[in-house]
Design a protein around this motif. Structure first.
Motif, PDB file in Angstrom:
ATOM      1  N   LYS A  72       0.859  -1.149   0.025  1.00 17.75           N
ATOM      2  CA  LYS A  72      -0.006  -0.144  -0.212  1.00 17.75           C
ATOM      3  C   LYS A  72       0.856   1.303  -0.016  1.00 17.75           C
ATOM      4  O   LYS A  72       1.821   1.398   0.796  1.00 17.75           O
ATOM      5  CB  LYS A  72      -0.898  -0.106   1.244  1.00 17.75           C
ATOM      6  N   VAL A 117      -2.852   3.742  -3.573  1.00 18.20           N
ATOM      7  CA  VAL A 117      -2.420   2.770  -4.681  1.00 18.20           C
ATOM      8  C   VAL A 117      -2.550   1.402  -3.591  1.00 18.20           C
ATOM      9  O   VAL A 117      -1.667   1.505  -2.712  1.00 18.20           O
ATOM     10  CB  VAL A 117      -1.260   2.519  -5.351  1.00 18.20           C
ATOM     11  N   THR A 118      -3.119   0.223  -3.936  1.00 15.35           N
ATOM     12  CA  THR A 118      -3.059  -1.095  -3.206  1.00 15.35           C
ATOM     13  C   THR A 118      -2.521  -2.119  -4.063  1.00 15.35           C
ATOM     14  O   THR A 118      -3.264  -2.239  -5.390  1.00 15.35           O
ATOM     15  CB  THR A 118      -4.076  -1.256  -2.381  1.00 15.35           C
ATOM     16  N   VAL A 157      -4.347  -4.936  -8.573  1.00 15.32           N
ATOM     17  CA  VAL A 157      -3.880  -3.581  -8.046  1.00 15.32           C
ATOM     18  C   VAL A 157      -4.827  -2.377  -8.674  1.00 15.32           C
ATOM     19  O   VAL A 157      -5.361  -2.468  -9.574  1.00 15.32           O
ATOM     20  CB  VAL A 157      -2.418  -3.280  -9.316  1.00 15.32           C
ATOM     21  N   THR A 158      -5.117  -1.604  -7.569  1.00 17.32           N
ATOM     22  CA  THR A 158      -6.073  -0.550  -7.909  1.00 17.32           C
ATOM     23  C   THR A 158      -5.734   0.826  -7.353  1.00 17.32           C
ATOM     24  O   THR A 158      -4.763   0.658  -6.220  1.00 17.32           O
ATOM     25  CB  THR A 158      -7.479  -0.896  -7.149  1.00 17.32           C
ATOM     26  N   ASP A 159      -5.944   1.942  -7.937  1.00 18.00           N
ATOM     27  CA  ASP A 159      -5.838   3.107  -7.389  1.00 18.00           C
ATOM     28  C   ASP A 159      -7.153   3.760  -6.890  1.00 18.00           C
ATOM     29  O   ASP A 159      -7.235   5.032  -6.502  1.00 18.00           O
ATOM     30  CB  ASP A 159      -5.126   3.975  -8.240  1.00 18.00           C
ATOM     31  N   THR A 214      -8.411  -0.713 -12.043  1.00 15.82           N
ATOM     32  CA  THR A 214      -8.156  -1.826 -11.381  1.00 15.82           C
ATOM     33  C   THR A 214      -7.543  -2.665 -12.519  1.00 15.82           C
ATOM     34  O   THR A 214      -8.109  -2.896 -13.398  1.00 15.82           O
ATOM     35  CB  THR A 214      -9.373  -2.472 -10.647  1.00 15.82           C
ATOM     36  N   THR A 235      -2.013   8.126  -7.495  1.00 15.03           N
ATOM     37  CA  THR A 235      -2.866   7.442  -8.337  1.00 15.03           C
ATOM     38  C   THR A 235      -2.313   7.336  -9.603  1.00 15.03           C
ATOM     39  O   THR A 235      -1.272   7.872 -10.077  1.00 15.03           O
ATOM     40  CB  THR A 235      -4.158   8.084  -8.536  1.00 15.03           C
ATOM     41  N   ILE A 236      -2.622   6.487 -10.545  1.00 16.64           N
ATOM     42  CA  ILE A 236      -2.020   6.162 -11.887  1.00 16.64           C
ATOM     43  C   ILE A 236      -1.989   7.600 -12.695  1.00 16.64           C
ATOM     44  O   ILE A 236      -0.835   7.694 -13.155  1.00 16.64           O
ATOM     45  CB  ILE A 236      -2.521   5.225 -12.676  1.00 16.64           C
TER      46      ILE A 236
END
Length: 348
Positions: A84, A88-89, A117-119, A123, A229-230
């Motif tokens: 984490k 983002v995780t 993986v998601t922000d 996802t 975030t991305i």
């Protein structure tokens, strides 16, 4: 009359008979002590690395950690691995890292899926049959990262245009710092996917055959993941002057082939910009899709030599050089022509 045995005859010592076994036992004891010392140092080093990562904002969680591998290896196993940083995780399945006692800076890792993986907006989810990675490091840092996965499947959701899915027979990825461009924080990336099945590519080019994809690129200003975030990461990269130098992009899909070289970046509207030098064969369907079947498609097809017949029956057409493809202000231009019906959208 019996003669008495000489009273001073020496007795043969058995010391040298048992000496090799004693030395072997002592060596085994010494090696065992050394292994446990190295094991404890590895655990301390891992804890120190996790603490350093936490100070940098990256929180790693190694579930049910064990350290084994006696007598010649150090094996660190996490039954689950989570990361984490900021919004983002990321989560992985069982992860096992192995290093030989005599080569501690070369680490072999096997990671089980699934990957997520998601922000919070985008996802990425992935699965595979087998994923292995090797990490070669020096005291100065990462020297090379290599990854190989069999039967990878990836799905990306939360981006404009709907879901993107893809799968393949085998994926390979290699990353290393570029030794001649350290000032640009450049990273060399080589990747390939065999027998890739990507519905979006099928719809664009046509045909349901699997594709073989290869890429050899250099990414500048690749100084690490900041934890945003991305979209935030992409904006940081753009503001730093990041650029993608494409040494070779190649795709083969049935009789369709294309190769590209050039460079790409992001403009102020977050759209791709740059120029690609292309060579292609069998892309009549793609040209028709881009131009909507208008005269421009036929004209481009003539310019690109797509109508030439192969020299032998069933032979694949030869790659023909194309006019440069420019990405400017959200439009695609090939040579003097702006390709109609195509408008590049912001990536974030």
């Amino acid at each position: 009359m019996d003669q008495a045995a000489p009273s001073g005859s020496p007795r043969r010592s058995r010391f040298w008979l048992y000496t090799p076994f004693v030395l072997l036992l002592l060596l085994a004891i010494a090696w065992s002590i050394a292994w446990f010392v190295i094991r404890n140092r590895a655990a301390d080093a891992l804890d120190g690395w996790l603490a350093a990562e936490a100070r940098s904002g990256r929180q790693w969680t190694c579930g049910d950690r064990t350290i084994a591998g006696y007598p010649f290896r150090i094996e660190i196993v996490c039954n689950s691995l989570d990361l984490k940083r900021g919004a983002v995780t990321a989560s992985f399945g069982r992860t096992e890292a192995v290093a030989q006692i005599y080569q501690p800076r070369r680490i072999i890792t096997e990671v089980a899926g699934p990957l997520r993986v998601t922000d919070g907006a985008v996802t990425v989810q992935g699965t595979w049959d087998l994923l292995q990675a090797s990490i070669n490091a020096t005291p100065a840092g990462l020297q090379r990262l290599s990854l190989a996965a069999t039967a990878p499947k990836v799905t990306v959701t939360g981006i404009g245009g709907g879901e993107i899915a893809g799968s393949g027979s085998r994926l390979e990825l290699h990353v290393r710092p570029n030794p001649s461009r350290a000032g640009e924080q450049a990273r060399d990336v080589a990747a390939s996917v065999t027998e890739a099945r990507i519905p979006l590519l099928d719809a664009l080019i046509g045909g349901g055959e699997p594709a073989n994809l290869t890429a050899d690129v250099t990414v500048t200003r690749a100084d690490g993941f900041k934890g945003g975030t991305i979209a935030e990461e992409m904006e940081l990269w753009r503001n730093a002057g990041g650029k993608l130098d494409i040494l070779m992009l190649a795709a083969t899909k049935g009789s369709r082939q294309i190769e590209a070289k050039g460079d790409l970046r992001l403009d102020e509207q977050h759209r791709p910009a740059g120029q690609l030098n292309l060579s292609a064969a069998g892309l009549d369907g793609l040209l028709g899709n881009l131009t909507g079947g208008r005269l421009g498609g036929n004209l481009l097809g003539m310019l690109l030599g797509q109508g030439r017949a192969p020299a032998q029956p069933n032979a694949k057409p030869q790659l023909a050089p194309l006019p440069p493809l420019r990405l400017e202000n959200g439009f695609l231009a090939m040579g003097p022509f702006v390709i109609p019906n195509v408008k590049l959208q912001p990536l974030y």
